[in-house]
Design a protein around this motif. Structure first.
Motif, PDB file in Angstrom:
ATOM      1  N   ARG A  69      42.166-119.015  82.977  1.00 27.08           N
ATOM      2  CA  ARG A  69      41.216-118.953  84.088  1.00 27.08           C
ATOM      3  C   ARG A  69      40.028-119.846  83.730  1.00 27.08           C
ATOM      4  O   ARG A  69      39.746-120.069  82.550  1.00 27.08           O
ATOM      5  N   SER A  70      39.362-120.336  84.770  1.00 29.14           N
ATOM      6  CA  SER A  70      38.239-121.249  84.514  1.00 29.14           C
ATOM      7  C   SER A  70      37.056-120.471  83.935  1.00 29.14           C
ATOM      8  O   SER A  70      36.967-119.237  84.100  1.00 29.14           O
ATOM      9  N   VAL A  71      36.152-121.191  83.307  1.00 28.81           N
ATOM     10  CA  VAL A  71      34.912-120.569  82.795  1.00 28.81           C
ATOM     11  C   VAL A  71      34.177-119.891  83.947  1.00 28.81           C
ATOM     12  O   VAL A  71      33.706-118.753  83.833  1.00 28.81           O
ATOM     13  N   HIS A  72      34.149-120.583  85.081  1.00 35.28           N
ATOM     14  CA  HIS A  72      33.451-120.057  86.255  1.00 35.28           C
ATOM     15  C   HIS A  72      34.011-118.674  86.645  1.00 35.28           C
ATOM     16  O   HIS A  72      33.271-117.744  86.971  1.00 35.28           O
ATOM     17  N   ALA A  73      35.347-118.538  86.592  1.00 39.65           N
ATOM     18  CA  ALA A  73      35.991-117.291  87.026  1.00 39.65           C
ATOM     19  C   ALA A  73      35.699-116.113  86.098  1.00 39.65           C
ATOM     20  O   ALA A  73      35.866-114.963  86.498  1.00 39.65           O
ATOM     21  N   HIS A 109      49.940-111.466  75.851  1.00 34.27           N
ATOM     22  CA  HIS A 109      50.494-111.816  77.183  1.00 34.27           C
ATOM     23  C   HIS A 109      49.528-112.700  77.991  1.00 34.27           C
ATOM     24  O   HIS A 109      49.555-112.696  79.222  1.00 34.27           O
ATOM     25  N   ASN A 110      48.653-113.405  77.329  1.00 30.50           N
ATOM     26  CA  ASN A 110      47.644-114.254  77.990  1.00 30.50           C
ATOM     27  C   ASN A 110      46.866-113.488  79.069  1.00 30.50           C
ATOM     28  O   ASN A 110      46.622-113.990  80.173  1.00 30.50           O
ATOM     29  N   THR A 111      46.448-112.266  78.705  1.00 29.39           N
ATOM     30  CA  THR A 111      45.689-111.428  79.643  1.00 29.39           C
ATOM     31  C   THR A 111      44.233-111.886  79.765  1.00 29.39           C
ATOM     32  O   THR A 111      43.560-111.553  80.745  1.00 29.39           O
ATOM     33  N   GLN A 112      43.733-112.566  78.742  1.00 29.34           N
ATOM     34  CA  GLN A 112      42.334-113.032  78.722  1.00 29.34           C
ATOM     35  C   GLN A 112      41.379-111.865  79.055  1.00 29.34           C
ATOM     36  O   GLN A 112      40.675-111.900  80.069  1.00 29.34           O
ATOM     37  N   PRO A 113      41.350-110.848  78.166  1.00 27.95           N
ATOM     38  CA  PRO A 113      40.619-109.611  78.507  1.00 27.95           C
ATOM     39  C   PRO A 113      39.112-109.711  78.268  1.00 27.95           C
ATOM     40  O   PRO A 113      38.503-108.824  77.673  1.00 27.95           O
ATOM     41  N   TRP A 114      38.525-110.791  78.721  1.00 30.52           N
ATOM     42  CA  TRP A 114      37.085-111.018  78.461  1.00 30.52           C
ATOM     43  C   TRP A 114      36.330-111.371  79.717  1.00 30.52           C
ATOM     44  O   TRP A 114      36.893-111.830  80.706  1.00 30.52           O
ATOM     45  N   ASP A 142      50.475-119.978  86.026  1.00 33.58           N
ATOM     46  CA  ASP A 142      49.331-119.497  86.800  1.00 33.58           C
ATOM     47  C   ASP A 142      48.118-119.489  85.868  1.00 33.58           C
ATOM     48  O   ASP A 142      48.236-119.844  84.696  1.00 33.58           O
ATOM     49  N   ALA A 143      46.978-118.998  86.366  1.00 35.22           N
ATOM     50  CA  ALA A 143      45.765-119.032  85.547  1.00 35.22           C
ATOM     51  C   ALA A 143      45.803-118.008  84.415  1.00 35.22           C
ATOM     52  O   ALA A 143      45.013-118.079  83.483  1.00 35.22           O
ATOM     53  N   ASP A 144      46.692-117.026  84.492  1.00 37.23           N
ATOM     54  CA  ASP A 144      46.860-116.087  83.385  1.00 37.23           C
ATOM     55  C   ASP A 144      48.333-115.720  83.270  1.00 37.23           C
ATOM     56  O   ASP A 144      49.165-116.218  84.042  1.00 37.23           O
ATOM     57  N   GLY A 145      48.678-114.877  82.291  1.00 40.06           N
ATOM     58  CA  GLY A 145      50.083-114.549  82.051  1.00 40.06           C
ATOM     59  C   GLY A 145      50.782-115.682  81.303  1.00 40.06           C
ATOM     60  O   GLY A 145      50.231-116.775  81.147  1.00 40.06           O
ATOM     61  N   VAL A 146      51.986-115.388  80.824  1.00 42.86           N
ATOM     62  CA  VAL A 146      52.716-116.372  80.012  1.00 42.86           C
ATOM     63  C   VAL A 146      53.765-117.080  80.874  1.00 42.86           C
ATOM     64  O   VAL A 146      54.664-116.424  81.404  1.00 42.86           O
TER      65      VAL A 146
END
Ligand SMILES: Cc1cc2nc3c(=O)[nH]c(=O)nc-3n(C[C@H](O)[C@H](O)[C@H](O)COP(=O)(O)O)c2cc1C
Length: 327
Positions: free
Chosen positions: A315-319, A28-33, A196-200
């Motif tokens: 999301r950006s690297v910075h975020a 779900h494009n959660t980007q859990p990192w 948006d920056a995350d989610g599908v």
């Protein structure tokens, strides 16, 4: 006039590696990192707040996603001409610290490493119909070798009856998930009307398969999903398996998954995920038995020739990077 000094080679190597890391796929494009950079070293951390409670209660898929990010970091460091030094799960009592990675000795990148690193920004999940064009044998073997290189195995469902059995399992598990109110709520939480920056984003969802379509793809309510389209008649489906299902095995599976996806992209193939039978525990057991009961299924992919679809933002690297500690 103030002049900003150009980044040192070491800083730009780390920045490139982090930019590659965030391109990894995630459920779900959660980007859990999260990432922490200090003393020229990148720490890869699990972000437990971004683990899907319903779909992924034991964070297995989140670990696959972080494993994929780890492979991107490794390849980016190799592309920069250094040997990555990787320590997986380095602290027994720190469950969120998944890996530490630092650039080691200079090393000339192999052509295959450059090919895979070059595919990182081009890889996308493609949920649209693929062409009725067979994936040639040499590419099937190459995808298998990519999985083996990371300690996993890619089982192509090309034996008589295997695809039909998988498709039936997929339909059942997709149906079970879509009947579960908690699953639907979670899916809706991560589906975006406006990217948006995350989610599908809905634009990344594919159309529904015309009646008689073999595979049930996850419905992200894409603009095209109202329309029904004919999918490829004889899809190529592959199941990625690992010898165990420990946290370490899952991190390895994530690296194998990403190496397979990048090898596919570099060879002009598209891919999408069919993870439902692995997310539903009873279906995972059936699938495991169906494939010989020796290894653990970690995810399933549909592979083929497609036209590029919409991309999914990050999301950006910075975020996602914790600030450098002050000197
Ligand atoms: C472990 C894992 C499982 C996934 N399962 C599904 C799935 O079942 N259906 C699907 O359409 N996409 C699935 N995805 C793809 C993600 O939705 C996708 O990676 C994310 O939205 C980012 O988009 P991108 O891959 O195009 O960069 C999965 C990704 C991962 C890493």
């Amino acid at each position: 006039m103030t002049m900003t000094a150009p980044p040192s080679p070491a800083t730009s190597l780390i920045e490139s590696a982090l930019a590659a890391a965030v391109r990894a796929p995630s459920p779900h494009n959660t980007q859990p990192w999260r990432f922490r950079v200090h003393a020229g070293r990148i720490d890869v951390l699990l972000d437990p707040r971004r683990v899907l409670r319903v779909c992924d209660p034991d964070a297995r898929e989140a670990l696959l996603a972080c494993g994929a990010a780890i492979l991107n970091i490794r390849l980016s460091i190799v592309e920069s001409g250094r040997t990555p030094i990787v320590d997986l799960l380095p602290e027994r009592d720190n469950p969120v610290l998944l890996a530490t990675i630092r650039p080691g000795r200079p090393r000339r990148p192999a052509p295959e490493d450059l090919r895979l690193a070059g595919a990182i920004p081009r890889r996308h999940t493609n949920r649209r119909p693929f062409l009725d064009r067979r994936v040639p044998l040499h590419l099937r073997y190459a995808l298998g070798r990519a999985a083996v290189a990371e300690g996993a195995r890619l089982v192509l469902l090309d034996q008589p009856g295997q695809l039909d059995a998988f498709a039936a399992l997929l339909r059942r598990s997709d149906h079970l998930q879509s009947e579960d109110a908690a699953f639907r709520t979670e899916l809706a939480t991560w589906t975006r009307d406006v990217p948006d920056a995350d989610g599908v984003p809905r634009t990344a969802g594919g159309p529904r398969a015309l009646e008689g379509g073999v595979l049930a793809l996850r419905d992200y309510g894409g603009r095209e999903s109202a329309a029904e389209r004919r999918f490829e008649r004889d899809p190529l489906v592959a199941v990625l398996q690992t010898p165990g299902d420990t946290r370490l095995a899952r991190l390895r599976a994530g690296q194998a998954l990403q190496r397979v996806l990048l090898a596919a992209t570099a060879s002009g193939l598209s891919a999408s995920f069919l993870a439902q039978p692995i997310e539903v525990p009873a279906a995972r057991t059936v699938l495991r038995t169906m494939l010989g009961d020796r290894e653990c299924p970690q995810t399933a992919l549909r592979l083929g020739y497609g036209f590029p679809g919409a991309t999914t933002p990050r999301r950006s690297v910075h975020a996602v990077t914790e600030p450098l500690p002050r000197k």
